[in-house]
Design a protein around this motif. Structure first.
Motif, mmCIF file in Angstrom:
data_model
loop_
_atom_site.group_PDB
_atom_site.id
_atom_site.type_symbol
_atom_site.label_atom_id
_atom_site.label_comp_id
_atom_site.label_asym_id
_atom_site.label_seq_id
_atom_site.Cartn_x
_atom_site.Cartn_y
_atom_site.Cartn_z
ATOM 1 N N LEU A 250 0.866 -1.244 0.203
ATOM 2 C CA LEU A 250 -0.010 -0.221 -0.178
ATOM 3 C C LEU A 250 0.968 1.359 0.052
ATOM 4 O O LEU A 250 1.852 1.411 0.771
ATOM 5 N N PRO A 251 0.417 2.213 -0.441
ATOM 6 C CA PRO A 251 1.488 3.577 -0.559
ATOM 7 C C PRO A 251 1.149 4.244 0.929
ATOM 8 O O PRO A 251 0.436 3.731 1.556
ATOM 9 N N GLN A 252 2.615 4.786 1.125
ATOM 10 C CA GLN A 252 2.623 5.325 2.396
ATOM 11 C C GLN A 252 1.674 6.597 2.565
ATOM 12 O O GLN A 252 1.342 7.125 1.730
ATOM 13 N N MET A 253 1.595 6.817 3.990
ATOM 14 C CA MET A 253 0.502 7.758 4.333
ATOM 15 C C MET A 253 1.345 9.000 4.508
ATOM 16 O O MET A 253 2.236 8.974 5.538
ATOM 17 N N GLU B 288 -2.751 12.751 5.789
ATOM 18 C CA GLU B 288 -3.674 11.636 5.687
ATOM 19 C C GLU B 288 -3.419 11.023 7.395
ATOM 20 O O GLU B 288 -4.234 10.489 7.720
ATOM 21 N N PHE B 289 -2.220 11.271 7.906
ATOM 22 C CA PHE B 289 -2.007 10.313 8.944
ATOM 23 C C PHE B 289 -2.888 11.442 9.978
ATOM 24 O O PHE B 289 -3.379 10.822 11.111
ATOM 25 N N ILE C 33 8.691 8.396 14.136
ATOM 26 C CA ILE C 33 9.015 7.586 12.880
ATOM 27 C C ILE C 33 9.003 8.335 11.380
ATOM 28 O O ILE C 33 9.915 8.141 10.730
ATOM 29 N N GLY C 34 8.002 8.906 11.364
ATOM 30 C CA GLY C 34 7.820 9.885 10.098
ATOM 31 C C GLY C 34 8.844 10.892 9.928
ATOM 32 O O GLY C 34 9.476 11.143 8.791
ATOM 33 N N ASP D 283 9.664 14.352 2.196
ATOM 34 C CA ASP D 283 8.286 14.003 2.633
ATOM 35 C C ASP D 283 8.359 13.317 3.874
ATOM 36 O O ASP D 283 8.558 12.209 4.208
ATOM 37 N N TRP D 284 7.262 13.669 4.764
ATOM 38 C CA TRP D 284 7.084 12.895 5.876
ATOM 39 C C TRP D 284 5.906 11.975 5.685
ATOM 40 O O TRP D 284 4.665 11.780 5.233
ATOM 41 N N THR D 285 6.198 10.697 5.777
ATOM 42 C CA THR D 285 5.351 9.437 5.627
ATOM 43 C C THR D 285 5.661 8.315 6.719
ATOM 44 O O THR D 285 6.708 8.278 7.262
#
Length: 1156
Positions: free
Chosen positions: A981-984, A988-989, A1023-1024, A1076-1078
């Motif tokens: 799945l694509p990362q969030m 979105e988080f 973590i992001g 990018d924060w994911t």
């Protein structure tokens, strides 16, 4: 205000005069309005809404917004003066206020709202005025609305006082019958009882008796039976209930019937009087077997002079678009069908005491019909003359001036060429194309196939030919006394002649007259030839099916052992499929058409096929052969009524159905020797389906002794097949055909033969007491059962597909399916059809027959989903719908709906988290998603919080090492995931966190869950940030665990893990400028697993039964509340338009159209 009016009168046809008024340059302070008045049918206009019994008004006022193709009806009128009065009212009360609006949308919304308010204000009083006792009906209407709280669109039809039995205890109350529901209310000894039964849930309506009462109406649904009794007029109540159930089920469940019957399209227009009128219209079309589009205009008591009895016969006159018909009070005495094409004149005679209010209807064969005792004769004659003029204008006619036979009646011709055909003294007209058209069209077979065979074949035995000559003589005598055209007197005497068997030479001609196919033939010259030319040579699925069946159609008959017969059959079937693509081609049509071609010319056979498929056997030849199944069900009831002992022995209805289906579909042609079966077809063309019913009963009665001794269905089938195969026709002039239908071995005892004439005579004597009205009422009742049987089949097939894929119990799945279907139905009850929502279509695969849109899904989600998030629930439902809508058609099926619920209720924790994760990334979460742009400001989400938390025993746990190890392990596992799945993203988080917080609200462990989710959220934020820093530095690859370890910062250098005491200012969220924060699904799942309270929340067992019980109770109230809220918001919006409008804004022109 200057107004310029231009009025011009336009002649629309030779017989229709209408006004066309165009009001130009209506200047309302530089606001341009354009009004047009045109002739047309009013659909949904104000007066029609307020008075459903009104006749179609020729003028209406429509509102059009420039640039739009949509016209909104505002008012209507029967005359120019009336519509002018509506305009004057609008001008005085509405138009002067429109100048303050600043755009066209506000103007349109305000006008529509004003009209809606007028309708709401007038509805109750207008409904009351339609009934015989307005005050009582108005009072009942108020009580009905208060007690059941339905939306305004739920129209009350009628009401009755009665008792509803609950066990052995009767509850006195009121039965309310509305357009979509049967409702009962009782308040007895302080206890209130409310019953709401949708018509679409009713599986059976029947009159029964119990220990206490002899007359009870039993309403059977899937789960319960309800008994209602103590009616003042039980027959009237039962009839209305049958009609309402039939109309509603056909409108909502019978897609094919819905398309054919425009009267079903407007349930808001139904009144009790409309139901009575509709029943009368159905009887009229069934009794005279006229086209379904034929509209009944007049029903009048009268008497008709019958020369054969030398007296006037009392009965009723029926006048429709193209026919004048008469039926005696005694059904078998006499009836007459007068196509207006055959009528020359309609005249009033002098009124005398012996002949009160007489009129004379003259037809082209120099015959006159005298009707007397007609009320309101002048109005009736004026109406009939208007219809006659219109019919003759549509189909110009002329007389034959041939002097070849001065004794023959004049023949009425159409403008195209005709030729006269004679068989003995029987004359008729059939169309014939000109030489020019014949050269262009395919060559059609000019004669009946049996006539060709007789010319080239051997002669029949003398005895049989003498019988044939006797029959011809009897028919000729009958023609002299009763008439020889379609306008003949149809009496018991002609029925006796038919039961004796129609002579071979007259069979095709009489079939044309009895079915009135001769009228269609004369009215459409050249039509068949053009169809053949258009349809031949165009391959399709239908033509492939036809080709496969051509050589299976009477293969033993010589006429279809050559290309001549096969080619004619091909042309007729292909032409009909081209004419009526909704039917196209169905099996058994080939057998019927083959027999028609034996006795009629090719073009005549085509019109006979049209008469059978579209008039005499409606709904037989379609996707579900619904009409045949309905008649089968009626036949089973007749068997129980007339042959109770046999019905008791044959307890399984499916056994009888498997045998009798071909009786109805092929009129016994496929299971009886041909020379005998055509005798059955004779009776069918004269008496309709009644002949098949009574012959089937006679066959069962004759076979009853053997059937009662059989032990299984196979043996019963063999007995009936042997009996039918040995039915002979002693009077047939041709050689008897061999046995082609039985499947018994030669060592069996020979079956004694039965003469078809004796069998038919017995069927009329023993079972001929069923009237057309009784059969139609039985059809109405059994159509309910058949449609519900199809619904049960659909449900079982859908559940069979879904059950292996989910963990719900079967009874819970059934409840969910019922809720899903009811949600679809409620939108059909009360809402205007939305473009995206398709009607129930039984031709689609089972799983796709019921689908719901996003709004309907949101209702069900709120009712049955365990993930209730307060105000956030609606947003979560929208995202869930977008996720399930794979093909982006804005509709989902039951399988997708229940699969999603199964994860919520029965899925493992990782499945639930994965579903939640998908709900917060595209396509479920969109850029313009509601609530997706609002930041989540909560101190618990600060990334500067230390990753050190206290335990109950005072110890602490440092998550820094666990965090870094988690990242390394996740990086190693990525290659093992098949579909990642694509990362969030951070946005979105945020939404993901909001959903989790909403889900924990009012949970018993709410505080622990909030603390746990705060811990996990902080962990995931850091973590992001680790991923963001690594991505921006360029030295860390998310796909390589080794590179991640090399570039991972130390605890002392990593600002993510800086303690709050270091003086660093806290941030709600990190900046995204560096990268990018994911976070990924694996990050989130691993983090949630670190908190036992979260694990317990997602893994605790959930029971859907309580939700289902609550949903059944609240589904209606939720829908009603939503519609009430929408109505109130619309009214508020309309009332606020004036206050928001700016008085100095530019004005936008709106077009108003006044049109007939």
């Amino acid at each position: 205000m200057a107004t310029e009016t231009l009025v011009s009168v336009v002649c629309l046809s030779a017989f229709c005069l209408s006004s066309f008024i165009q009001i130009k340059h209506l200047n309302l302070e530089s606001l341009l309005w354009t009004w047009n008045v045109f002739l047309g049918r009013l659909v949904g206009a104000l007066d029609a809404v307020l008075d459903s019994s009104a006749r179609v008004a020729p003028f209406r006022i429509l509102l059009q917004v420039p640039g739009s193709q949509v016209y909104s009806p505002i008012a209507c009128g029967a005359t120019l003066e009336e519509i002018s009065q509506h305009w004057d009212w609008l001008e005085q009360n509405l138009l002067h206020t429109l100048s303050v609006f600043d755009n066209k949308e506000d103007i349109a919304s305000f006008v529509k709202g004003k009209v809606k308010a007028l309708i709401a204000e007038e509805t109750s009083s207008r409904l009351a005025e339609q009934e015989e006792e307005p005050e009582k009906f108005r009072e009942a209407l108020v009580k009905f609305e208060a007690r059941f709280n339905f939306p305004e669109a739920e129209k009350l039809i009628t009401y009755y006082s009665c008792c509803c039995w609950k066990g052995r205890v009767p509850r006195q109350g009121w039965l309310y019958l509305s357009v979509n529901h049967l409702c009962f209310y009782s308040f007895f000894l302080g206890k209130e009882l409310k019953l709401v039964i949708p018509w679409v849930d009713i599986q059976k309506l029947e009159k029964t008796s119990n220990v206490f009462l002899t007359a009870t109406i039993r309403v059977t649904t899937q789960s319960k039976e309800r008994d209602f009794s103590m009616f003042l007029n039980l027959e009237e109540v039962f009839k209305v209930m049958e009609q309402l159930a039939d109309v509603t089920l056909r409108r909502l469940l019978d897609n094919e019937g819905f398309d054919l019957d425009p009267d079903l399209r407007e349930p808001s227009q139904i009144t009790k009087r409309d139901l009575d009128a509709r029943a009368e219209k159905e009887f009229f079309r069934a009794f005279f077997r006229l086209p379904r589009q034929e509209k009944l205009h007049v029903v009048a008591d009268c008497s008709l002079w019958t020369p054969f009895s030398r007296c006037h016969t009392a009965g009723r006159m029926f006048a429709s678009d193209s026919y004048i018909c008469f039926a005696s009070r005694d059904e078998g005495c006499c009836h007459v069908i007068l196509p207006l094409r055959e009528v020359v004149s309609i005249e009033k005679m002098e009124d005398t005491s012996l002949l009160p209010s007489p009129i004379i209807v003259s037809i082209r064969s120099k015959t006159a019909f005298q009707f007397i005792e007609l009320k309101d004769r002048d109005t009736l004659v004026e109406h009939l003359l208007g219809r006659l003029q219109q019919v003759h204008a549509d189909h110009p006619v002329r007389y034959s001036t041939s002097q070849e036979d001065v004794t023959a009646p004049h023949v009425f011709h159409s403008a195209s060429m005709y030729s006269e055909h004679r068989f003995g003294d029987l004359e008729m007209v059939s169309s014939q194309k000109s030489e020019e058209s014949e050269e262009k069209s395919p060559q059609l077979h000019p004669k009946a196939l049996s006539a060709v065979l007789q010319q080239s074949g051997s002669q029949c035995p003398d005895l049989r030919m003498s019988r044939e000559q006797i029959k011809i003589s009897l028919w000729n005598d009958h023609f002299v006394e009763y008439g020889r055209t379609v306008c003949m007197f149809r009496t018991e005497k002609i029925r006796k002649l038919v039961t004796m068997g129609i002579p071979e030479s007259l069979r095709g001609r009489l079939w044309l007259l009895f079915s009135d196919a001769v009228t269609d033939l004369a009215a459409h010259p050249g039509y068949y030839g053009s169809l053949v030319e258009e349809s031949m040579g165009k391959p399709s699925l239908v033509t492939e099916e036809i080709e496969r069946d051509l050589h299976r159609s009477l293969p033993e008959h010589p006429a279809f052992q050559s290309e001549t017969g096969i080619a004619a059959l091909r042309r007729v079937l292909t032409a009909y499929a081209h004419r009526n693509p909704k039917i196209g081609y169905c099996q058994s049509m080939n057998i019927l058409t083959s027999v028609l071609l034996l006795y009629a010319k090719e073009e005549e056979a085509f019109w006979l096929l049209v008469a059978v498929c579209e008039r005499m056997l409606p709904d037989y030849f379609n996707h579900r052969v619904l009409g045949a199944q309905v008649d089968q069900s009626v036949f089973e009831e007749l068997v129980r009524e007339h042959l109770p002992e046999l019905a008791e022995h044959l307890r399984d209805p499916a056994a009888l159905a498997s045998v009798s289906l071909s009786w109805f579909l092929t009129l016994f042609l496929s299971i009886m020797p041909l020379e005998s079966a055509v005798h059955v077809v004779d009776c069918f063309f004269y008496d309709g389906i009644k002949a098949v019913f009574q012959l089937g009963l006679a066959v069962l009665e004759a076979s009853a002794p053997d059937l009662c001794r059989c032990t299984d269905d196979g043996q019963a089938l063999m007995i009936l097949s042997r009996f039918l195969d040995h039915i002979k026709n002693e009077d047939s002039p041709g050689a008897p055909a061999g046995s082609h239908h039985a499947f018994f071995s030669d060592d069996q005892e020979p079956c004694p033969g039965t003469d078809i004439a004796d069998l038919i005579r017995d069927s009329y004597e023993k079972f001929g007491d069923q009237s057309v009205e009784q059969i139609e009422r039985m059809r109405c009742r059994h159509r309910i059962r058949v449609l519900q049987g199809h619904e049960d089949t659909t449900k079982q097939n859908v559940l069979r597909v879904v059950t292996p894929e989910v963990s719900f119990l079967l009874e819970d799945l059934e409840e969910l399916y019922d809720l899903f279907k009811r949600e679809h139905m409620m939108s059909c009850y009360w809402e205007q059809p939305r473009p995206v929502v398709s009607r129930h279509d039984p031709s689609r695969p089972y799983a796709e027959q019921y689908r719901i849109d996003g709004q309907q899904f949101a209702h069900l989600f709120q009712l049955v989903s365990p993930w209730t998030c307060g105000a956030h629930t609606e947003i979560l439902a929208e995202r869930t719908f977008r996720l399930l809508d794979d093909n982006m058609d804005h509709l989902i099926e039951f399988k997708a709906f229940v699969s999603c619920l199964d994860i919520m209720y029965n899925g493992e924790m990782n499945e639930k988290i994965k579903l939640l994760y998908k709900l917060h990334i595209p396509p479920a979460l969109t850029e313009n998603d509601r609530d997706s742009q609002s930041p989540l400001k909560n101190p618990l989400l600060s990334t500067s919080r230390p990753l050190v938390f206290g335990k109950p025993n005072g110890d602490t746990t440092d998550y820094q090492k666990q965090l870094k190890q988690m990242i390394k392990d996740l990086a190693k596992e990525k290659d093992k995931i098949e579909t990642e799945l694509p990362q969030m993203s951070q946005r979105e988080f945020i939404q993901f966190c909001k959903t989790l917080y909403s889900m924990f609200h009012e949970d018993p462990e709410e505080n622990d869950l909030y603390q746990a989710i705060a811990t996990v959220t902080t962990l995931l934020l850091q973590i992001g940030e680790v991923g963001q820093r690594s991505s921006s530095s360029g030295s860390c690859s998310q796909d390589s665990a080794e590179e991640l370890r090399a570039s991972a910062p130390s605890p002392a250098q990593d600002s993510v893990f800086v303690d709050t005491d270091s003086g660093t200012a806290p941030q709600a969220f990190p900046e995204e400028a560096e990268g990018d924060w994911t976070v990924s699904l694996e990050h989130i799942l691993a983090s949630l697993l670190t908190e036992q309270s979260l694990v317990n929340f997602f893994e605790k067992p959930l029971d859907i039964k309580s939700k289902l019980e609550n949903a059944k109770i609240n589904q209606y109230s939720l829908k009603t509340f939503e519609m009430s809220s929408q109505s109130q918001s619309e009214l508020k919006q309309d009332s606020g338009l004036l206050s928001r409008a700016g008085h100095n804004k530019a004005r936008t022109p709106i077009s108003w159209v006044v049109s007939p």
